[in-house]
Design a protein around this motif. Structure first.
Motif, PDB file in Angstrom:
ATOM      1  N   ALA A 189       0.825  -1.207   0.000  1.00  0.00           N
ATOM      2  CA  ALA A 189       0.000   0.000   0.000  1.00  0.00           C
ATOM      3  C   ALA A 189       0.860   1.259   0.000  1.00  0.00           C
ATOM      4  N   VAL A 190       1.897   1.274   0.841  1.00  0.00           N
ATOM      5  CA  VAL A 190       2.788   2.434   0.913  1.00  0.00           C
ATOM      6  C   VAL A 190       3.536   2.619  -0.402  1.00  0.00           C
ATOM      7  N   THR A 191       3.989   1.511  -0.975  1.00  0.00           N
ATOM      8  CA  THR A 191       4.758   1.568  -2.219  1.00  0.00           C
ATOM      9  C   THR A 191       3.906   2.096  -3.373  1.00  0.00           C
ATOM     10  N   ILE A 192       2.673   1.605  -3.474  1.00  0.00           N
ATOM     11  CA  ILE A 192       1.794   2.064  -4.560  1.00  0.00           C
ATOM     12  C   ILE A 192       1.366   3.507  -4.341  1.00  0.00           C
ATOM     13  N   GLU A 193       1.223   3.904  -3.102  1.00  0.00           N
ATOM     14  CA  GLU A 193       0.909   5.317  -2.818  1.00  0.00           C
ATOM     15  C   GLU A 193       1.996   6.220  -3.399  1.00  0.00           C
ATOM     16  N   GLY A 194       3.255   5.855  -3.197  1.00  0.00           N
ATOM     17  CA  GLY A 194       4.352   6.638  -3.763  1.00  0.00           C
ATOM     18  C   GLY A 194       4.381   6.556  -5.275  1.00  0.00           C
ATOM     19  N   ALA A 195       4.078   5.358  -5.824  1.00  0.00           N
ATOM     20  CA  ALA A 195       4.087   5.176  -7.275  1.00  0.00           C
ATOM     21  C   ALA A 195       3.035   6.049  -7.951  1.00  0.00           C
ATOM     22  N   ARG A 196       1.913   6.246  -7.278  1.00  0.00           N
ATOM     23  CA  ARG A 196       0.876   7.135  -7.840  1.00  0.00           C
ATOM     24  C   ARG A 196       1.421   8.552  -8.022  1.00  0.00           C
ATOM     25  N   GLU A 197       2.209   9.007  -7.037  1.00  0.00           N
ATOM     26  CA  GLU A 197       2.793  10.351  -7.131  1.00  0.00           C
ATOM     27  C   GLU A 197       3.724  10.454  -8.331  1.00  0.00           C
ATOM     28  N   VAL A 198       4.534   9.419  -8.542  1.00  0.00           N
ATOM     29  CA  VAL A 198       5.480   9.434  -9.659  1.00  0.00           C
ATOM     30  C   VAL A 198       4.733   9.394 -10.988  1.00  0.00           C
ATOM     31  N   ALA A 199       3.689   8.579 -11.057  1.00  0.00           N
ATOM     32  CA  ALA A 199       2.887   8.489 -12.287  1.00  0.00           C
ATOM     33  C   ALA A 199       2.246   9.835 -12.621  1.00  0.00           C
ATOM     34  N   LYS A 200       1.828  10.544 -11.579  1.00  0.00           N
ATOM     35  CA  LYS A 200       1.228  11.864 -11.784  1.00  0.00           C
ATOM     36  C   LYS A 200       2.254  12.835 -12.375  1.00  0.00           C
ATOM     37  N   LYS A 201       3.497  12.713 -11.934  1.00  0.00           N
ATOM     38  CA  LYS A 201       4.566  13.574 -12.458  1.00  0.00           C
ATOM     39  C   LYS A 201       4.737  13.373 -13.958  1.00  0.00           C
ATOM     40  N   TYR A 202       4.537  12.153 -14.406  1.00  0.00           N
ATOM     41  CA  TYR A 202       4.677  11.854 -15.840  1.00  0.00           C
ATOM     42  C   TYR A 202       3.353  11.966 -16.604  1.00  0.00           C
ATOM     43  N   ASN A 203       2.314  12.492 -15.938  1.00  0.00           N
ATOM     44  CA  ASN A 203       1.000  12.685 -16.569  1.00  0.00           C
ATOM     45  C   ASN A 203       0.410  11.389 -17.117  1.00  0.00           C
ATOM     46  N   LEU A 204       0.614  10.308 -16.392  1.00  0.00           N
ATOM     47  CA  LEU A 204       0.062   9.022 -16.796  1.00  0.00           C
ATOM     48  C   LEU A 204      -1.371   8.883 -16.284  1.00  0.00           C
ATOM     49  N   LYS A 205      -2.248   8.409 -17.129  1.00  0.00           N
ATOM     50  CA  LYS A 205      -3.642   8.203 -16.745  1.00  0.00           C
ATOM     51  C   LYS A 205      -3.783   6.829 -16.087  1.00  0.00           C
ATOM     52  N   VAL A 206      -4.372   6.786 -14.900  1.00  0.00           N
ATOM     53  CA  VAL A 206      -4.566   5.531 -14.183  1.00  0.00           C
ATOM     54  C   VAL A 206      -5.835   4.853 -14.689  1.00  0.00           C
ATOM     55  N   VAL A 207      -5.682   3.639 -15.232  1.00  0.00           N
ATOM     56  CA  VAL A 207      -6.838   2.910 -15.779  1.00  0.00           C
ATOM     57  C   VAL A 207      -7.238   1.722 -14.902  1.00  0.00           C
ATOM     58  N   TYR A 208      -6.393   1.390 -13.930  1.00  0.00           N
ATOM     59  CA  TYR A 208      -6.706   0.282 -13.019  1.00  0.00           C
ATOM     60  C   TYR A 208      -5.909   0.509 -11.746  1.00  0.00           C
ATOM     61  N   ASP A 209      -6.552   0.337 -10.576  1.00  0.00           N
ATOM     62  CA  ASP A 209      -5.867   0.569  -9.300  1.00  0.00           C
ATOM     63  C   ASP A 209      -6.581  -0.225  -8.215  1.00  0.00           C
ATOM     64  N   LYS A 210      -6.166  -1.465  -8.016  1.00  0.00           N
ATOM     65  CA  LYS A 210      -6.819  -2.331  -7.040  1.00  0.00           C
ATOM     66  C   LYS A 210      -5.780  -3.183  -6.312  1.00  0.00           C
ATOM     67  N   SER A 211      -6.227  -3.785  -5.215  1.00  0.00           N
ATOM     68  CA  SER A 211      -5.371  -4.700  -4.465  1.00  0.00           C
ATOM     69  C   SER A 211      -6.006  -6.082  -4.459  1.00  0.00           C
ATOM     70  N   TYR A 212      -5.201  -7.079  -4.110  1.00  0.00           N
ATOM     71  CA  TYR A 212      -5.699  -8.447  -3.989  1.00  0.00           C
ATOM     72  C   TYR A 212      -5.430  -8.930  -2.565  1.00  0.00           C
ATOM     73  N   PRO A 213      -6.208  -9.893  -2.054  1.00  0.00           N
ATOM     74  CA  PRO A 213      -6.008 -10.400  -0.690  1.00  0.00           C
ATOM     75  C   PRO A 213      -4.631 -11.040  -0.535  1.00  0.00           C
ATOM     76  N   PRO A 214      -4.024 -10.935   0.641  1.00  0.00           N
ATOM     77  CA  PRO A 214      -2.679 -11.475   0.859  1.00  0.00           C
ATOM     78  C   PRO A 214      -2.558 -12.976   0.625  1.00  0.00           C
ATOM     79  N   ASN A 215      -3.661 -13.711   0.756  1.00  0.00           N
ATOM     80  CA  ASN A 215      -3.608 -15.170   0.592  1.00  0.00           C
ATOM     81  C   ASN A 215      -3.912 -15.614  -0.837  1.00  0.00           C
ATOM     82  N   THR A 216      -3.901 -14.697  -1.793  1.00  0.00           N
ATOM     83  CA  THR A 216      -4.186 -15.034  -3.186  1.00  0.00           C
ATOM     84  C   THR A 216      -3.125 -15.973  -3.750  1.00  0.00           C
TER      85      THR A 216
END
Length: 423
Positions: A189-216
Motif C-alpha cells: 500500500a505504501v509503495t503504490i501510494e508513492g508510485a501514484r505520485e510518480v505516475a502523476k509527475k509523468y502525466n500518466l492516466k490511471v486505468v486500473y488501481d486495485k489490491s488483492y487479498p494477501p492469501n491469493t
C-alpha cells in the motif's frame, strides 16, 4: 672499538624495550572487554530466510573486523535473540538486551514491521539506531538517531518506485496509461501510494488501481482484469510469496503491455530466480545488486565471494544479492563511526553519522536529516536472455541489465514486454 660496542648495546636495549612495549599494548588490547552489539533477528517465522542471510552477513563483518584488531581495540561480540518474525516480541527483547545483557550498542531487526516496535524504547534512551530495510519508519517518529540501510532516498515511499517509471518512460513509444496492482498489506500500500505520485509527475492516466487479498494464489483473474483495461504500464508491488504466481500468470495469459514489472520483491532472491528462470525475461524489476560491469562498489565482490562460499552450508540465499550486502554495510558504518568517535557515546555517534559519508560494500552512503539516504539508487533491471533454471548464469553480467539509475545503466530498455521476452 669500545665506542662501537656501546652503540650496539644501546641499539639492542632499545629494540628490546620497543618490542616489550608492543607486546604490552597487545596484551592491554586483548584484555579490553568485548564491544557487545545487541539485536533481534527473524530466525524463524515468515521472515527467517532473510533474517538468517542478514545474520550470516553480519557475522562475516564481525570475523573480518576481529581479525584486524576489533573496534577501538575491542573484539566485537554479538548478543542476539530470535524475534520469530513477531513484532510483539521486539520491545521485550530489546529491553532484555539493554537492561539484562548490558550491550554497548544495538542495531535493528530486519524489516519495517519489526523495526517500528523497537523505536519507542530506542528514542526513550537516546540510542543510535542503524536499521535494516524499513520503509519510511521514521516518518512517524522523526527521531534523529535513526539511520536506514535501504537506498530509497530522502522520500522512500516515492524513491522506491521512481526508478521504475524513469526507466519505463525511456520507451520509444511514450506510455500514456498505467495500471496499479498489489497485495492488501502495508508495504504494498505504501509503495503504490508513492508510485501514484510518480505516475502523476509523468502525466500518466490511471486505468486500473486495485489490491488483492494477501492469501491469493491464482493471479490469472487479476491480470485478465488488468489486461481488459489495455494499460501501457503495469506496475506491481508484491511480496516474495506472491511474485512467482504473478509472473507465471502473466506468461500463461500472454500479458500485453509496453512495460510490466515494478517493486516485485522476490525477483532478487536466488530461489525465485531458479524457480522462474526464463519466465523472468522482459520484466522490469526492483533489485538491490546485480553483477553488471557498471557496479563497482568497493569490496562488494570479495564480500559476496565469502558469503556465497558459506551460503549453502548455512542454508541461506545462494547469491546474496538482495539483503546481505546491506546487512554487512550496516555493520561497516557502525564500526567506522565508533572507531572515529573513539567511544560508544551515542550522542557523539549520532552526530558523526549525520555528518559523514561512509564507504561501504554498497557504495558511498550519506544520510539525510531524516535518516534515509541522501541520494537514492534502487536498481531497476530488465531480465534478458535467461535460459533454463541454472542459477550460475546470474553470477555473471547479462541476465539482469540495469536500466535505472542512469549513473549505473548497463543497457537499454526493450519494449514491448512481449517483444522483450523473446530477446
Amino acid at each position: 672499538m669500545l665506542h662501537l660496542n656501546l652503540r650496539r648495546r644501546f641499539l639492542i636495549i632499545t629494540i628490546f624495550l620497543l618490542s616489550s612495549l608492543g607486546m604490552s599494548c597487545q596484551v592491554i588490547a586483548q584484555n579490553k572487554p568485548p564491544l557487545r552489539v545487541g539485536f533481534s533477528m527473524a530466525l524463524t517465522g515468515p521472515l527467517a530466510a532473510n533474517g538468517k542471510a542478514a545474520l550470516l552477513s553480519m557475522e562475516i563483518w564481525r570475523e573480518d573486523t576481529n581479525k584486524k584488531g576489533g573496534v577501538i581495540g575491542r573484539q566485537v561480540e554479538f548478543v542476539y535473540y530470535d524475534d520469530q518474525s513477531n513484532p510483539s516480541l521486539v520491545p521485550g527483547l530489546y529491553t532484555k538486551l539493554l537492561d539484562s545483557d548490558k550491550v554497548d550498542v544495538v542495531v535493528s531487526p530486519y524489516g519495517t514491521n519489526l523495526i517500528s516496535p523497537a523505536m519507542p524504547l530506542i528514542m526513550q534512551r537516546n540510542l543510535v539506531f542503524l536499521t535494516l530495510f524499513g520503509v519510511d519508519v521514521n516518518a512517524k517518529f522523526n527521531y534523529p538517531g535513526y539511520f536506514q540501510m535501504m537506498p530509497n532516498g530522502k522520500n522512500p515511499t516515492v524513491g522506491i518506485s521512481s526508478g521504475f517509471f524513469d526507466a519505463a518512460m525511456t520507451a520509444k513509444e511514450k506510455p500514456k496509461t498505467v495500471a496499479f496492482i498489489g497485495g492488501d498489506a502495508e508495504f504494498q500500500a505504501v509503495t503504490i501510494e508513492g508510485a501514484r505520485e510518480v505516475a502523476k509527475k509523468y502525466n500518466l492516466k490511471v486505468v486500473y488501481d486495485k489490491s488483492y487479498p494477501p492469501n491469493t494464489t491464482d493471479f490469472t483473474p487479476v491480470l485478465r482484469a488488468i489486461q481488459a483495461t489495455n494499460p501501457d504500464i503495469i506496475y506491481v508491488a508484491s511480496y516474495p510469496g506472491e511474485t512467482p504466481g504473478l509472473v507465471r500468470a502473466a506468461n500463461e495469459i500472454g500479458l500485453k503491455a509496453t512495460v510490466f514489472g515494478g517493486t516485485m520483491i522476490g525477483c532478487g532472491f536466488a530461489s525465485v530466480k531458479k524457480q522462474l528462470g526464463p519466465l523472468l525475461n522482459g520484466l522490469l524489476c526492483f533489485e538491490l545488486y546485480v553483477p553488471e560491469k557498471t557496479v563497482k562498489f568497493e569490496g562488494i565482490e570479495s564480500f559476496l565471494k565469502i558469503y556465497q562460499s558459506r551460503a549453502e552450508k548455512e542454508g541461506v540465499d545462494a547469491l546474496g544479492f538482495y539483503l546481505p550486502p546491506y546487512a554487512y554495510a550496516q555493520m561497516q558504518i557502525l564500526g567506522q563511526a565508533i572507531e572515529k568517535v573513539g567511544s560508544i557515546d551515542n550522542k557523539k555517534l549520532i552526530d558523526y553519522i549525520h555528518n559523514t559519508k561512509f564507504t561501504t560494500v554498497v557504495g558511498d552512503v550519506k544520510f539525510a536529516t531524516n535518516g534515509e539516504w541522501e541520494v537514492g539508487r534502487p536498481l531497476y533491471v530488465q531480465y534478458k536472455g535467461i535460459k533454463g533454471n541454472d542459477i550460475e548464469q546470474f553470477r555473471k553480467p547479462g541476465p539482469a541489465v540495469i536500466i535505472s539509475p542512469a549513473e549505473l545503466k548497463s543497457g537499454d530498455l526493450i519494449t514491448s514486454y512481449q517483444e522483450a521476452k523473446n530477446k
